[in-house]
Design an enzyme around this catalytic site. Structure first.
Site, short mmCIF file in Angstrom:
data_model
loop_
_atom_site.label_atom_id
_atom_site.label_comp_id
_atom_site.label_asym_id
_atom_site.label_seq_id
_atom_site.Cartn_x
_atom_site.Cartn_y
_atom_site.Cartn_z
N THR A 1 -8.85 9.66 8.33
CA THR A 1 -8.42 8.25 7.80
C THR A 1 -8.23 7.07 8.50
O THR A 1 -7.49 5.86 8.28
CB THR A 1 -7.09 8.43 6.65
OG1 THR A 1 -6.01 8.82 7.76
CG2 THR A 1 -7.46 9.39 5.85
N GLY B 1 -8.54 3.66 10.31
CA GLY B 1 -9.05 2.56 10.10
C GLY B 1 -8.95 2.18 8.70
O GLY B 1 -9.52 1.29 8.09
N THR B 2 -8.16 2.97 7.88
CA THR B 2 -8.03 2.55 6.68
C THR B 2 -7.51 1.17 6.14
O THR B 2 -8.18 0.50 5.46
CB THR B 2 -7.07 3.70 5.92
OG1 THR B 2 -7.47 4.97 6.24
CG2 THR B 2 -7.12 3.42 4.18
N GLY B 3 -6.63 0.80 6.91
CA GLY B 3 -6.04 -0.49 6.60
C GLY B 3 -6.96 -1.64 7.14
O GLY B 3 -7.05 -2.78 6.21
N CYS B 4 -7.36 -1.72 8.00
CA CYS B 4 -8.39 -2.62 8.49
C CYS B 4 -9.51 -2.65 7.56
O CYS B 4 -10.17 -3.81 7.20
CB CYS B 4 -9.06 -2.16 9.90
SG CYS B 4 -7.71 -1.92 11.38
N LYS C 1 0.75 -1.39 -0.21
CA LYS C 1 -0.10 -0.09 -0.16
C LYS C 1 0.84 1.27 -0.14
O LYS C 1 1.52 1.44 0.84
CB LYS C 1 -1.10 0.01 1.29
CG LYS C 1 -1.82 -1.41 1.28
CD LYS C 1 -2.59 -1.28 2.63
CE LYS C 1 -1.88 -1.56 3.87
NZ LYS C 1 -3.05 -1.56 4.82
#
Length: 268
Positions: A206, A208-211, A175
């Site tokens: 932003t 919580g983007t990865g989860c 990412k």
């Protein structure tokens, strides 16, 4: 009535509701699958950071997992915060015995820079967890933490992906959201490449983007999509969620997991 596709998240609880188990279940609901959970840790967390974290006993994690898989079954598994080497190794063993694709988000630090994985657990992630992953989804900080490769520009994404793939996941999604310019990610299995691009939204909220992205990938895999199809759809979903991220508390607000259902949304 037939059952919805079932997805199991194995992750920590975010009391602020923006990341972790809470983000995972919201994402799964939005994408039309049945979300289930194995809680690995409880955090005291808000928009300003993580004030405390407490691991659950390994036996509690193991029994939650077995309870769900043994009765209900799963079409995909997603992992997030695992905190310790013992938890990492336990979850890797459970995934290895489950006939379903696994999306591994090797969570190392929170959005605010708070450590969520013990340094002593890094080797277990490399040697136990990544080898059972269908897709590994590290961000650039996690790539550096796991492999030592530092990504400074887009061409470095290939080198980062190769370093992650050496640990055994079938696919690596690197990412590149922390790079300047458009939001570009690289998905590869070492032979084919998929470059995923999206406009960068000027929105600081932003959390919580990865989860959210990893859960969206797992949700799409549970529907029977291929890895490239699932990641492409997940990227579109999380891009919309980032664009709709909203202020909450005094710090970094969350992405909007229900953005597709808001009035005026292209998907509404």
């Amino acid at each position: 009535m037939s059952a919805l596709p079932r997805v199991l998240t194995v992750a920590g609880s975010d009391s602020g509701g923006g990341a972790g188990i809470q983000a995972d279940l919201k994402t799964m609901l939005a994408l039309g699958v049945h979300g289930m959970s194995v809680i690995t840790a409880v955090t005291a967390q808000n928009s300003l950071g993580v004030q405390g974290a407490w691991e659950l006993p390994v036996e509690a994690v193991r029994e939650q997992y077995r309870s769900v898989v043994g009765d209900i079954g799963v079409q995909a598994v997603k992992t997030g915060m695992l905190a310790s080497a013992e938890l990492v190794e336990t979850v890797a063993e459970l995934i290895a015995g489950t006939d379903a694709p696994a999306v591994v988000d090797p969570v190392g630090v929170s959005k605010h820079g708070d450590a969520l994985l013990a340094v002593s657990a890094l080797d277990s992630v490399r040697t136990k967890l990544l080898p059972v992953a269908t897709v590994a989804t590290p961000n650039l900080d996690e790539v550096a933490q796991l492999t030592g490769v530092r990504v400074e520009s887009e061409p470095d994404l290939r080198r980062a992906a190769a370093a992650v793939l050496e640990y055994g996941p079938r696919w690596a999604l690197i990412k590149g959201g922390h790079l300047p310019g458009e939001a570009v990610d690289l998905l590869t299995d070492g032979s084919e490449e998929h470059w995923l691009r999206a406009p960068r939204h000027d929105n600081r909220h932003t959390h919580g983007t990865g989860c959210t992205l990893a859960s969206a990938i797992a949700s799409e895999l549970a529907k029977g999509r291929s890895v490239p199809e699932a990641v492409t759809a997940a990227k579109e979903y999380v891009t919309g969620a980032i664009a709709a991220g909203f202020p909450l508390g005094g710090g970094i607000g969350p992405v909007d997991h229900g953005w597709m259902f808001r009035p005026g949304s292209p998907a509404a």
